[in-house]
Design a protein around this motif. Structure first.
Motif, PDB file in Angstrom:
ATOM      1  N   SER A 215       0.245  -6.174   1.221  1.00 48.33           N
ATOM      2  CA  SER A 215      -0.763  -6.004   0.392  1.00 48.33           C
ATOM      3  C   SER A 215      -0.658  -5.488  -1.083  1.00 48.33           C
ATOM      4  O   SER A 215      -1.307  -6.026  -1.871  1.00 48.33           O
ATOM      5  N   ARG A 216       0.515  -4.716  -1.035  1.00 53.71           N
ATOM      6  CA  ARG A 216       0.912  -4.004  -2.448  1.00 53.71           C
ATOM      7  C   ARG A 216       2.375  -4.410  -2.658  1.00 53.71           C
ATOM      8  O   ARG A 216       3.183  -3.613  -2.249  1.00 53.71           O
ATOM      9  N   PRO A 217       2.769  -5.596  -2.919  1.00 55.35           N
ATOM     10  CA  PRO A 217       4.195  -5.979  -3.302  1.00 55.35           C
ATOM     11  C   PRO A 217       4.795  -4.950  -4.288  1.00 55.35           C
ATOM     12  O   PRO A 217       6.196  -4.913  -4.145  1.00 55.35           O
ATOM     13  N   GLU A 218       4.061  -4.165  -5.184  1.00 56.42           N
ATOM     14  CA  GLU A 218       4.767  -3.378  -5.919  1.00 56.42           C
ATOM     15  C   GLU A 218       4.981  -2.007  -5.361  1.00 56.42           C
ATOM     16  O   GLU A 218       5.666  -1.199  -6.052  1.00 56.42           O
ATOM     17  N   ALA A 219       4.578  -1.876  -4.100  1.00 62.38           N
ATOM     18  CA  ALA A 219       4.926  -0.342  -3.455  1.00 62.38           C
ATOM     19  C   ALA A 219       6.051  -0.001  -3.263  1.00 62.38           C
ATOM     20  O   ALA A 219       7.091  -0.689  -3.099  1.00 62.38           O
ATOM     21  N   GLN A 220       6.343   1.303  -3.633  1.00 60.44           N
ATOM     22  CA  GLN A 220       7.706   2.012  -3.511  1.00 60.44           C
ATOM     23  C   GLN A 220       7.693   2.879  -2.397  1.00 60.44           C
ATOM     24  O   GLN A 220       6.701   3.785  -2.366  1.00 60.44           O
ATOM     25  N   LEU A 221       8.541   3.034  -1.631  1.00 57.37           N
ATOM     26  CA  LEU A 221       8.739   3.972  -0.449  1.00 57.37           C
ATOM     27  C   LEU A 221      10.054   4.778  -0.560  1.00 57.37           C
ATOM     28  O   LEU A 221      11.079   4.304  -0.864  1.00 57.37           O
ATOM     29  N   PRO A 222       9.872   6.090  -0.280  1.00 61.20           N
ATOM     30  CA  PRO A 222      11.066   6.988  -0.051  1.00 61.20           C
ATOM     31  C   PRO A 222      11.969   6.355   0.887  1.00 61.20           C
ATOM     32  O   PRO A 222      11.514   5.766   1.586  1.00 61.20           O
ATOM     33  N   SER A 223      13.288   6.990   0.907  1.00 55.42           N
ATOM     34  CA  SER A 223      14.375   6.374   1.695  1.00 55.42           C
ATOM     35  C   SER A 223      14.103   6.864   3.138  1.00 55.42           C
ATOM     36  O   SER A 223      14.327   6.104   4.095  1.00 55.42           O
ATOM     37  N   GLU A 224      13.691   8.137   3.216  1.00 49.56           N
ATOM     38  CA  GLU A 224      13.258   8.672   4.554  1.00 49.56           C
ATOM     39  C   GLU A 224      11.797   8.403   5.067  1.00 49.56           C
ATOM     40  O   GLU A 224      10.795   8.781   4.200  1.00 49.56           O
ATOM     41  N   PRO A 225      11.577   7.688   5.994  1.00 51.98           N
ATOM     42  CA  PRO A 225       9.948   7.671   6.488  1.00 51.98           C
ATOM     43  C   PRO A 225       9.002   8.885   6.705  1.00 51.98           C
ATOM     44  O   PRO A 225       8.087   8.660   6.353  1.00 51.98           O
ATOM     45  N   GLU A 226       9.730   9.849   6.955  1.00 51.97           N
ATOM     46  CA  GLU A 226       8.824  11.038   7.243  1.00 51.97           C
ATOM     47  C   GLU A 226       8.453  11.581   5.772  1.00 51.97           C
ATOM     48  O   GLU A 226       7.436  12.449   5.700  1.00 51.97           O
ATOM     49  N   GLN A 227       8.846  10.992   4.634  1.00 52.54           N
ATOM     50  CA  GLN A 227       8.383  11.202   3.412  1.00 52.54           C
ATOM     51  C   GLN A 227       7.199  10.312   3.004  1.00 52.54           C
ATOM     52  O   GLN A 227       6.676  10.356   1.782  1.00 52.54           O
ATOM     53  N   TRP A 228       6.965   9.165   3.555  1.00 50.64           N
ATOM     54  CA  TRP A 228       6.077   8.095   3.169  1.00 50.64           C
ATOM     55  C   TRP A 228       4.550   8.596   3.009  1.00 50.64           C
ATOM     56  O   TRP A 228       4.078   7.947   2.404  1.00 50.64           O
ATOM     57  N   LEU A 229       4.250   9.478   4.170  1.00 48.48           N
ATOM     58  CA  LEU A 229       2.758   9.865   3.947  1.00 48.48           C
ATOM     59  C   LEU A 229       2.549  10.909   3.162  1.00 48.48           C
ATOM     60  O   LEU A 229       2.945  12.051   3.222  1.00 48.48           O
ATOM     61  N   GLY A 230       1.611  10.735   2.221  1.00 41.33           N
ATOM     62  CA  GLY A 230       1.139  11.673   1.117  1.00 41.33           C
ATOM     63  C   GLY A 230      -0.142  12.131   1.498  1.00 41.33           C
ATOM     64  O   GLY A 230      -0.512  12.365   2.526  1.00 41.33           O
ATOM     65  N   SER A 231      -1.051  12.570   0.660  1.00 42.73           N
ATOM     66  CA  SER A 231      -2.459  13.371   0.782  1.00 42.73           C
ATOM     67  C   SER A 231      -3.223  12.495   1.294  1.00 42.73           C
ATOM     68  O   SER A 231      -3.407  11.002   1.339  1.00 42.73           O
ATOM     69  N   VAL A 232      -4.137  12.884   2.062  1.00 44.05           N
ATOM     70  CA  VAL A 232      -5.295  12.429   2.658  1.00 44.05           C
ATOM     71  C   VAL A 232      -6.739  12.755   2.447  1.00 44.05           C
ATOM     72  O   VAL A 232      -6.909  14.016   2.185  1.00 44.05           O
ATOM     73  N   GLU A 233      -7.407  12.006   1.614  1.00 46.61           N
ATOM     74  CA  GLU A 233      -8.985  12.578   1.284  1.00 46.61           C
ATOM     75  C   GLU A 233      -9.909  12.220   2.308  1.00 46.61           C
ATOM     76  O   GLU A 233      -9.980  10.719   2.684  1.00 46.61           O
TER      77      GLU A 233
END
Length: 319
Positions: A215-233
């Motif tokens: 969906s978002r080819p430009e997306a960047q993700l940290p190396s560790e999966p536990e850091q992928w989730l950010g804020s929730v509104e």
């Protein structure tokens, strides 16, 4: 001699005319036959896009197939009546729209665009031996609401609906645009009375990354999966308004689509090997909840009350 002649004359007269006294009375003229009831639905004509083909339809012939496609036939009759009114209202609103969705037709049979519809052959295949009973039940629900629609400000409303909500529906302002009759209201579903209310989706880090990048080819993700989730509104009803995943901020509706969730009412956590989405309800959450309508019908609510609850401020017209 004269007396004997008189008696004889009387007896002859009785023999000749007595049978006339017992002739059946003339049958009364037959009563005028009452005119057949006129169907308001039969007078509502529109065009339908199905695949690459367009056909003409009238509401009376079309609506049973639409109700059957959108709501289980086993639901309560009053819920089916409410569904019939909602779909009729929605189709009427599309036909009167100044910005039609399809240049070649008034409505389509794609449930993700307009409203679903199934033909007789498709319903026979779907229902099998239950076809006759189910078809009669739905047709009766449609006929019982003949011509009735929901109006707001003198116009048919966009009577959207969804499968289920966990205790509260969503406001259209938090999904599309504001409609005064599409506001959040209480809905009776719980895990106890709707077995399918809560669902779960589990994705490995590789699966979540692949879905996000699609969906978002430009997306960047940290190396560790536990850091992928950010804020929730959250919206006022507790649904996800926006979710940050890596460098990307997704709306709740986008997250639902990207990760294959049943609704925007979800929680997500990383469990040390997978991302687990716990999802409540099914659908966009706006307008009438079908499971909620069925539960209200089971409690004795009529379709008029069900519609007034889920579309507050509207008027039921016709019938």
């Amino acid at each position: 001699m004269t007396r004997l002649w008189l008696i004889t004359l009387i007896l002859v007269a009785c023999a000749l005319f007595a049978p006339l006294l017992f002739l059946p009375a003339e049958a009364p003229p037959p009563e005028a036959t009452a005119p057949a009831a006129v169907s308001a639905d039969a007078d509502m004509h529109f065009t339908v896009l199905r695949g690459d083909s367009v056909f003409d339809a009238d509401m009376a012939g079309y609506l049973p197939g639409a109700v059957a496609a959108e709501m289980p036939a086993l639901f309560e009759t009053e819920a089916l009546k409410a569904q019939a009114v909602a779909i009729r209202s929605y189709i009427m609103s599309l036909c009167l729209s100044e910005n039609p969705r399809h240049p070649e037709a008034d409505v389509c049979t794609d449930p993700n665009c307009c409203k679903g519809w199934l033909s007789e052959s498709e319903l026979r295949e779907k229902w099998g031996d239950a076809y006759s009973a189910n078809s009669a039940k739905i047709s009766e629900a449609v006929a019982a609401t003949d011509g009735e629609y929901l109006s707001y400000g003198g116009e048919p409303i966009q009577a959207v609906f969804h499968a289920s909500s966990a205790g509260q529906t969503e406001s259209s302002a938090d999904v599309w645009s504001e409609r005064p009759y599409l506001v959040s209201v209480w809905s009776p579903e719980t895990e106890e009375n709707v077995a399918t209310l809560v669902s779960a989706v589990t994705l490995t880090p590789d699966e979540l990354r692949a879905k996000l990048l699609e969906s978002r080819p430009e997306a960047q993700l940290p190396s560790e999966p536990e850091q992928w989730l950010g804020s929730v509104e959250l919206t006022e009803t507790g649904r996800v308004a926006a979710l940050t995943v890596g460098s990307e901020r997704l709306t709740g509706t986008e997250a639902r689509s990207v990760f294959g969730l049943r609704s925007t009412d979800f929680d997500v956590e990383y469990t040390g090997g997978a991302f687990v989405f716990t999802v409540r309800g099914y659908g966009h959450g706006v307008g009438m909840s079908q499971e909620g309508a069925n539960l209200l019908a089971e409690e004795g609510y009529g379709y008029q009350s069900i519609l007034a609850h889920y579309y507050p401020g509207t008027e039921l017209v016709g019938g």
